[in-house]
Write a protein that holds these residues in place. Sequence first.
Motif, PDB file in Angstrom:
ATOM      1  N   GLY A  95      53.759 -17.534 -40.701  1.00 57.98           N
ATOM      2  CA  GLY A  95      54.384 -16.390 -41.357  1.00 57.98           C
ATOM      3  C   GLY A  95      55.859 -16.646 -41.539  1.00 57.98           C
ATOM      4  O   GLY A  95      56.393 -17.627 -41.001  1.00 57.98           O
ATOM      5  N   HIS A  96      56.548 -15.764 -42.286  1.00 56.42           N
ATOM      6  CA  HIS A  96      57.989 -15.952 -42.415  1.00 56.42           C
ATOM      7  C   HIS A  96      58.710 -15.157 -41.330  1.00 56.42           C
ATOM      8  O   HIS A  96      59.878 -15.375 -41.056  1.00 56.42           O
ATOM      9  CB  HIS A  96      58.467 -15.585 -43.828  1.00 56.42           C
ATOM     10  CG  HIS A  96      58.906 -14.161 -43.987  1.00 56.42           C
ATOM     11  ND1 HIS A  96      58.017 -13.122 -44.124  1.00 56.42           N
ATOM     12  CD2 HIS A  96      60.145 -13.608 -43.982  1.00 56.42           C
ATOM     13  CE1 HIS A  96      58.694 -11.983 -44.226  1.00 56.42           C
ATOM     14  NE2 HIS A  96      59.993 -12.252 -44.135  1.00 56.42           N
ATOM     15  N   ASP A  97      57.954 -14.241 -40.701  1.00 56.51           N
ATOM     16  CA  ASP A  97      58.508 -13.460 -39.594  1.00 56.51           C
ATOM     17  C   ASP A  97      57.361 -13.018 -38.689  1.00 56.51           C
ATOM     18  O   ASP A  97      56.204 -13.365 -38.954  1.00 56.51           O
ATOM     19  CB  ASP A  97      59.269 -12.242 -40.142  1.00 56.51           C
ATOM     20  CG  ASP A  97      58.351 -11.228 -40.816  1.00 56.51           C
ATOM     21  OD1 ASP A  97      57.138 -11.489 -40.935  1.00 56.51           O
ATOM     22  OD2 ASP A  97      58.851 -10.176 -41.229  1.00 56.51           O
ATOM     23  N   VAL A  98      57.693 -12.265 -37.631  1.00 56.01           N
ATOM     24  CA  VAL A  98      56.652 -11.658 -36.807  1.00 56.01           C
ATOM     25  C   VAL A  98      56.901 -10.149 -36.816  1.00 56.01           C
ATOM     26  O   VAL A  98      58.010  -9.704 -36.530  1.00 56.01           O
ATOM     27  CB  VAL A  98      56.673 -12.180 -35.348  1.00 56.01           C
ATOM     28  CG1 VAL A  98      55.320 -11.945 -34.689  1.00 56.01           C
ATOM     29  CG2 VAL A  98      57.035 -13.646 -35.282  1.00 56.01           C
ATOM     30  N   ASP A  99      55.864  -9.401 -37.203  1.00 57.13           N
ATOM     31  CA  ASP A  99      55.996  -7.949 -37.321  1.00 57.13           C
ATOM     32  C   ASP A  99      55.290  -7.244 -36.163  1.00 57.13           C
ATOM     33  O   ASP A  99      54.181  -7.624 -35.786  1.00 57.13           O
ATOM     34  CB  ASP A  99      55.365  -7.479 -38.642  1.00 57.13           C
ATOM     35  CG  ASP A  99      55.884  -8.243 -39.843  1.00 57.13           C
ATOM     36  OD1 ASP A  99      57.025  -7.991 -40.241  1.00 57.13           O
ATOM     37  OD2 ASP A  99      55.147  -9.129 -40.353  1.00 57.13           O
ATOM     38  N   PHE A 100      55.954  -6.212 -35.624  1.00 56.66           N
ATOM     39  CA  PHE A 100      55.361  -5.443 -34.524  1.00 56.66           C
ATOM     40  C   PHE A 100      55.437  -3.954 -34.796  1.00 56.66           C
ATOM     41  O   PHE A 100      56.421  -3.469 -35.364  1.00 56.66           O
ATOM     42  CB  PHE A 100      56.098  -5.717 -33.207  1.00 56.66           C
ATOM     43  CG  PHE A 100      55.924  -7.112 -32.707  1.00 56.66           C
ATOM     44  CD1 PHE A 100      54.838  -7.459 -31.921  1.00 56.66           C
ATOM     45  CD2 PHE A 100      56.852  -8.086 -33.052  1.00 56.66           C
ATOM     46  CE1 PHE A 100      54.681  -8.764 -31.475  1.00 56.66           C
ATOM     47  CE2 PHE A 100      56.696  -9.388 -32.607  1.00 56.66           C
ATOM     48  CZ  PHE A 100      55.609  -9.727 -31.811  1.00 56.66           C
TER      49      PHE A 100
ATOM     50  N   THR B  50      51.549  -6.866 -36.270  1.00 56.34           N
ATOM     51  CA  THR B  50      51.029  -6.442 -37.579  1.00 56.34           C
ATOM     52  C   THR B  50      51.287  -7.561 -38.593  1.00 56.34           C
ATOM     53  O   THR B  50      51.287  -8.724 -38.222  1.00 56.34           O
ATOM     54  CB  THR B  50      51.694  -5.110 -38.015  1.00 56.34           C
ATOM     55  OG1 THR B  50      53.104  -5.304 -38.076  1.00 56.34           O
ATOM     56  CG2 THR B  50      51.368  -3.982 -37.069  1.00 56.34           C
ATOM     57  N   GLY B  51      51.535  -7.217 -39.853  1.00 58.91           N
ATOM     58  CA  GLY B  51      51.836  -8.220 -40.871  1.00 58.91           C
ATOM     59  C   GLY B  51      50.764  -9.287 -41.000  1.00 58.91           C
ATOM     60  O   GLY B  51      49.602  -9.073 -40.645  1.00 58.91           O
TER      61      GLY B  51
ATOM     62  N   SER C 226      55.009 -20.279 -36.409  1.00 60.00           N
ATOM     63  CA  SER C 226      53.618 -20.632 -36.121  1.00 60.00           C
ATOM     64  C   SER C 226      52.976 -19.527 -35.291  1.00 60.00           C
ATOM     65  O   SER C 226      53.664 -18.661 -34.750  1.00 60.00           O
ATOM     66  CB  SER C 226      53.563 -21.945 -35.339  1.00 60.00           C
ATOM     67  OG  SER C 226      54.100 -21.735 -34.039  1.00 60.00           O
ATOM     68  N   LYS C 227      51.648 -19.594 -35.189  1.00 58.27           N
ATOM     69  CA  LYS C 227      50.916 -18.613 -34.390  1.00 58.27           C
ATOM     70  C   LYS C 227      51.372 -18.697 -32.931  1.00 58.27           C
ATOM     71  O   LYS C 227      51.534 -17.666 -32.270  1.00 58.27           O
ATOM     72  CB  LYS C 227      49.409 -18.887 -34.507  1.00 58.27           C
ATOM     73  CG  LYS C 227      48.513 -17.946 -33.738  1.00 58.27           C
ATOM     74  CD  LYS C 227      48.400 -16.607 -34.436  1.00 58.27           C
ATOM     75  CE  LYS C 227      47.402 -15.675 -33.749  1.00 58.27           C
ATOM     76  NZ  LYS C 227      47.833 -15.240 -32.424  1.00 58.27           N
TER      77      LYS C 227
ATOM     78  N   LYS D 103      46.526 -14.793 -40.568  1.00 59.34           N
ATOM     79  CA  LYS D 103      47.312 -15.942 -41.020  1.00 59.34           C
ATOM     80  C   LYS D 103      47.750 -16.783 -39.831  1.00 59.34           C
ATOM     81  O   LYS D 103      47.963 -16.272 -38.741  1.00 59.34           O
ATOM     82  CB  LYS D 103      48.553 -15.461 -41.810  1.00 59.34           C
ATOM     83  CG  LYS D 103      48.234 -15.099 -43.253  1.00 59.34           C
ATOM     84  CD  LYS D 103      49.442 -14.543 -43.968  1.00 59.34           C
ATOM     85  CE  LYS D 103      50.529 -15.582 -44.172  1.00 59.34           C
ATOM     86  NZ  LYS D 103      51.656 -15.035 -44.976  1.00 59.34           N
ATOM     87  N   LYS D 104      47.880 -18.087 -40.056  1.00 63.79           N
ATOM     88  CA  LYS D 104      48.274 -18.997 -38.976  1.00 63.79           C
ATOM     89  C   LYS D 104      49.786 -19.253 -38.980  1.00 63.79           C
ATOM     90  O   LYS D 104      50.337 -19.784 -38.028  1.00 63.79           O
ATOM     91  CB  LYS D 104      47.522 -20.334 -39.096  1.00 63.79           C
ATOM     92  CG  LYS D 104      46.012 -20.201 -38.900  1.00 63.79           C
ATOM     93  CD  LYS D 104      45.635 -20.136 -37.420  1.00 63.79           C
ATOM     94  CE  LYS D 104      44.134 -19.986 -37.212  1.00 63.79           C
ATOM     95  NZ  LYS D 104      43.690 -18.578 -37.391  1.00 63.79           N
TER      96      LYS D 104
END
Length: 384
Positions: free
Chosen positions: A233-238, A223-224, A196-197, A230-231
């Motif tokens: 995601g399948h991951d968190v990108d940095f 990023t991503g 989630s966010k 998006k609220k």
Amino acid sequence: KFELLDISWFTACMAAGKPVESEKKHQLIVKASSFVAGTVSQYACQRRTTLNNYNKKFTDAFDILAENYEFRENEVSSLAFMRATSVMKCLPFTVVRMKDLEGLPCMGVRSNLLLYVQEIIEEGESSRVKDVLTDERYQSFKLFISVFGVGLKTSEKWYRMGFRTLEEVRADKTLKLSRMQKPGFLHYEDLVSCVSKGEADAVSLIVNNTVRTFLPDALVTITGGFRRGKKIGHDVDFLITSPGLQEEEEILHKVIDLWEKQGLLLYYDLVPSTFEQAKLPSRKVDAFDHFQKCFLILKLHQQRVDTSSSSTLKESDKAEVKDWKAIRVDLVVSPFEQYAYALLGWTGSRSSNLNNMIFLKAKSEEEIFAHLGLDYIDPWERNA
Ligand code: DCT
Ligand code: MG
């Protein structure tokens, strides 16, 4: 010209909340859609695609068909359906008649794509999609690839071995799971439930704090999908960079070492930079994928949200309550000079991305678009 005038009049009426006579309105909507269709770029990187998808009924169907073709190694058809999805996502109206598609790129006159659209318009759903959803191979592949570390090759192998459920795979002790698949199964439930966010923000705090411990002037950017608005995601990108970044290779090692000591690291795979200095000065590198990066699974401790229910638990049960969630995190480090390119590439979406980039000096994403003679597209409009 008439059309343009009509449409701007219509839009003005709508904006002002003025009623428009229904027959007139209908005609104008038809005109507006054909006008819009003619302006849609064949290049996804030049289409403004927000998360507001008016054609979910169609794009969901196409996504399933594209995936099914992918599972059957028919890349040409898979790509055709992915392109069609991407185009339909950018339309500012819902397609209600075949005429609405006239002039749109990638809607394949030759293929059976239009037949599916017609069926969905007329019947509300596609019988082919219904068949795919109940297909044994599709269902098994869909399930297998939902495990972190499992791709098409492994899915194919397991399917041929006769496995149809994850329980069956788990039960076979002769199977040798890869270094990725082990945590994939171990944290399966956490990893399939979306990030989630709120969770992304919590991870962001950890990443920021840790990176800045070692690099006080670091720039850490999410990023991503989350950067595109998006609220979930399948991951968190940095993306990490710093003006004084010298020993580029050092920072990720330090971050990982610290998390390991803190017991936060459930899995990591450090991938060194593949940016070859030898290729300079032509600097034509395969898209954005050459930066140093680390794919990891982080243990995110969570505040227990529901305190009332936990207080009713017996002391013995309290120890059983899992107060953390496994989260997939991608960290990418770029040299400061290439930050804008890395940001553009790692913001995505995959379909929106520009390929075969030549690195010219650019301080911002705006400059990159300008270098290429393209209109600037904001991150939240890159959801192609
Ligand atoms: N990317 C890319 N090509 C790759 C890998 C990544 O273009 N081979 C870019 C596109 C998006 C970004 O990196 C992050 O990748 P993902 O996390 O897979 O995509 P996402 O849009 O963030 O999707 P999700 O919300 O599911 O994480
Ligand atoms: Mg992502």
